[in-house]
Design a protein around this motif. Sequence first.
Motif, PDB file in Angstrom:
ATOM      1  N   THR A   1     122.397  13.625  -8.878  1.00 36.05           N
ATOM      2  CA  THR A   1     121.517  14.809  -8.852  1.00 36.05           C
ATOM      3  C   THR A   1     120.272  14.550  -8.013  1.00 36.05           C
ATOM      4  OG1 THR A   1     122.295  15.513 -11.029  1.00 36.05           O
ATOM      5  CG2 THR A   1     120.195  16.409 -10.259  1.00 36.05           C
TER       6      THR A   1
ATOM      7  N   ARG B   1     119.868  12.340  -5.700  1.00 38.24           N
ATOM      8  CA  ARG B   1     120.235  12.153  -4.290  1.00 38.24           C
ATOM      9  C   ARG B   1     120.419  13.495  -3.591  1.00 38.24           C
ATOM     10  NH1 ARG B   1     125.328   9.369  -4.358  1.00 38.24           N
ATOM     11  NH2 ARG B   1     126.324  11.387  -4.044  1.00 38.24           N
ATOM     12  N   LYS B   2     121.034  14.452  -4.281  1.00 34.33           N
ATOM     13  CA  LYS B   2     121.258  15.772  -3.692  1.00 34.33           C
ATOM     14  C   LYS B   2     119.958  16.560  -3.569  1.00 34.33           C
ATOM     15  CE  LYS B   2     126.061  16.294  -5.214  1.00 34.33           C
ATOM     16  NZ  LYS B   2     126.992  17.068  -6.094  1.00 34.33           N
ATOM     17  N   GLU B   3     119.091  16.425  -4.581  1.00 34.99           N
ATOM     18  CA  GLU B   3     117.838  17.181  -4.570  1.00 34.99           C
ATOM     19  C   GLU B   3     116.944  16.761  -3.414  1.00 34.99           C
ATOM     20  OE1 GLU B   3     115.847  16.843  -8.267  1.00 34.99           O
ATOM     21  OE2 GLU B   3     117.130  18.290  -9.309  1.00 34.99           O
TER      22      GLU B   3
ATOM     23  N   ALA C   1     121.441   9.012   2.577  1.00 31.08           N
ATOM     24  CA  ALA C   1     120.933  10.360   2.311  1.00 31.08           C
ATOM     25  C   ALA C   1     119.438  10.453   2.579  1.00 31.08           C
ATOM     26  CB  ALA C   1     121.238  10.762   0.866  1.00 31.08           C
TER      27      ALA C   1
END
Length: 706
Positions: free
Chosen positions: A24, A26-28, A66
């Motif tokens: 989560t 990492r995506k945010e 990322a």
Amino acid sequence: MDTWAVQGWPEGLSSATASRDIATLRKENAAEHVALILRIIAELAKRDPKFVGKRALLAEIEVLRAAGADQDIRARQLVPELAALSNGTSAQVSRALARYYGDGLGVKTDPVLADQYLVTAARLGHPDALLTLASRHSKGTAPVQWDMPAKDSVLTAFKTLITPLNSGVCDRSSRIARAYLTGDLVQQNAELGQAWLRFAADLGDANAAWKVYELQRLAEEVLPDTQVRIRYLTQAAEAGLPFAQVALGRVYERGALVAQDLERAKELFTRAADQGYRAGLVRLALFLEDHNESFPNSGPHWHSALERLSETEDPPAWVFTRLANARLKAEKSPDAKIIGLYRKAADLGDREAMTRLAELLLSDRSIADGFGQAVDLLAEAVAVHGSTGEAKKLFDAYMCKSADSPHVDEALYWRAQYEAADPPLPQSEGDLIAALQSQALYRRHSALELWFPHVKAQNDIASVAFWDLYTQGFGQLLEQQAAVEADRLASAQWREDAKRLLTQIHDRDGTAAMMAFSNAIIMEGPALEARLIQETSQGSGAALRMLASVRGEGVHKILPPHLNDLLRKGDFDALLLATPNADRPLRVLDLAIGKMPCDFKSAMAVARVSGRVGAFERLAQFLEIAEHLHGDKPWALMHLGEARLKWLGMQEAQSAVQLFSAAFQGGELTAGKRLLALLQNPETPLYDPIEAGILQSKIAELTESL
């Protein structure tokens, strides 16, 4: 995340939850949270034996990738370290290494080694590796060590994707759906693609539900089914997807696929807007505007939507125009904020804003270079939008509104422009009817005044209803004006004021308010005076004159209590009436000039008031302007001659004689009498008893013929 606010491992936290937190964060925003994510990875590696080693290292590389820290990955030799730990038993690690060596992430690009890892990952059942190799096999670019037919690779990948039924099954089902919809890996089959999307949607995937709706909306490759379309659109909207909320709101607003429900539509648009979704804000603002009668108390909600929309990136021009219109309607008098809002919209190319800003700049001569800016805006509106109305406003500006008007050549140029684009009505009856209808469709006031009686004479109720609706009650306005005209009213001025008021109320408040006021005029009941006071407070000079007539008093006696309202909100008539009573009459006179219609009557009215307050430069200026606006009408020529004599003295006698002569030749008997008085007066330089005798005979002949 709050869970990781303290050092160490949070009490009661499972490894699965920690893994989800890593994904989560990492995506945010991996770059912002990179230190925290690396700490969670380190803590998880201490506690979960399954995560130690290559899995922890893979997670670290993915976080750094990322976060854009490719140089860090290369400097620390993390990819070679991961390759050394890999023993060919992890499909996930092998697929990652294939990507790293293929893309050159942290290592030198090595296509051969990348293919080896890709084949290993596929043989271990990694679905993405299988699908990638199937695609390359179909194109003839698969590695030599991979000989599985594309069809078998795809089927194996699909089996792997659909199991196990865990939290990722929706994404994997959508992957299968995309394969069938695009036809890249398998034979294209939209129905099968839709079936897989519905499977994912039924498991709770809102994005899959939206894609089902889109397939149904286009209905190019799947059988359309309204129930399916609405069901999955509703699911996507209820899951909080703002674009789905807007689409479902439109469905309820139109009432085509479902029963119309404006409350539901408003709720959906509001939910989308509250997420900051631009299209939701747009739709909410326009919805509340279009359905203001259904939501009469929604003004603040509408205004809030516009304000929020104005703060978004690259807002539409019309937002600023509407905000300015609303503020101007409330304030009645332009201020710096209103002008600023119009200027923003005009800079973005909004035609209405260009026109309104130009009108405001022309309305106040104290604005530095206001005239120059205004004519530039109007000229741009003509050039860009082809607006004949703005060409007419340019004629008005050059003829009447500049401090040194009239600019005759420029004014005549722009008059030629709008007359060429909007020619006079033809003379033959057939052509006249066709032209009237064409121009009525553009809601031209003058054309509608002729068109409505024609439509009514045809006894076609449906046509009358259509035109009245199309023109927002214009036909009812004409009927009420006719009723006012026919009623026993005090004077021609009263009738003219009443008709002007009806038009103002119709344009501002709509047909119902106009009808109520016209009935009050005809009935002359006690409500009339109260309504006239209200309209006077709104800045109507016509209402002020009518109020004086109702009370039987002079305007100057009833003006004082209303003076501040008229100075702040007044129209042209009101400002002229207020000028002699104002502390700064020349300032108020200039404001009146800024709002004047550029016609003969208005120019003469400005000249008269200018004379009353001693503004003799303005007086001379507007008498000159009137010279270019009389249109050779006999009554106008006579009034102009009288004004020149009254205000400029006998040095204008020769000019007055020419005007009186032209008016008399046009049939204006009173002009002949004015001319006769000049010729018979021995104290004037025009004294000529012989010419006077000839003229007297002509007047007698004309009088007898009448």
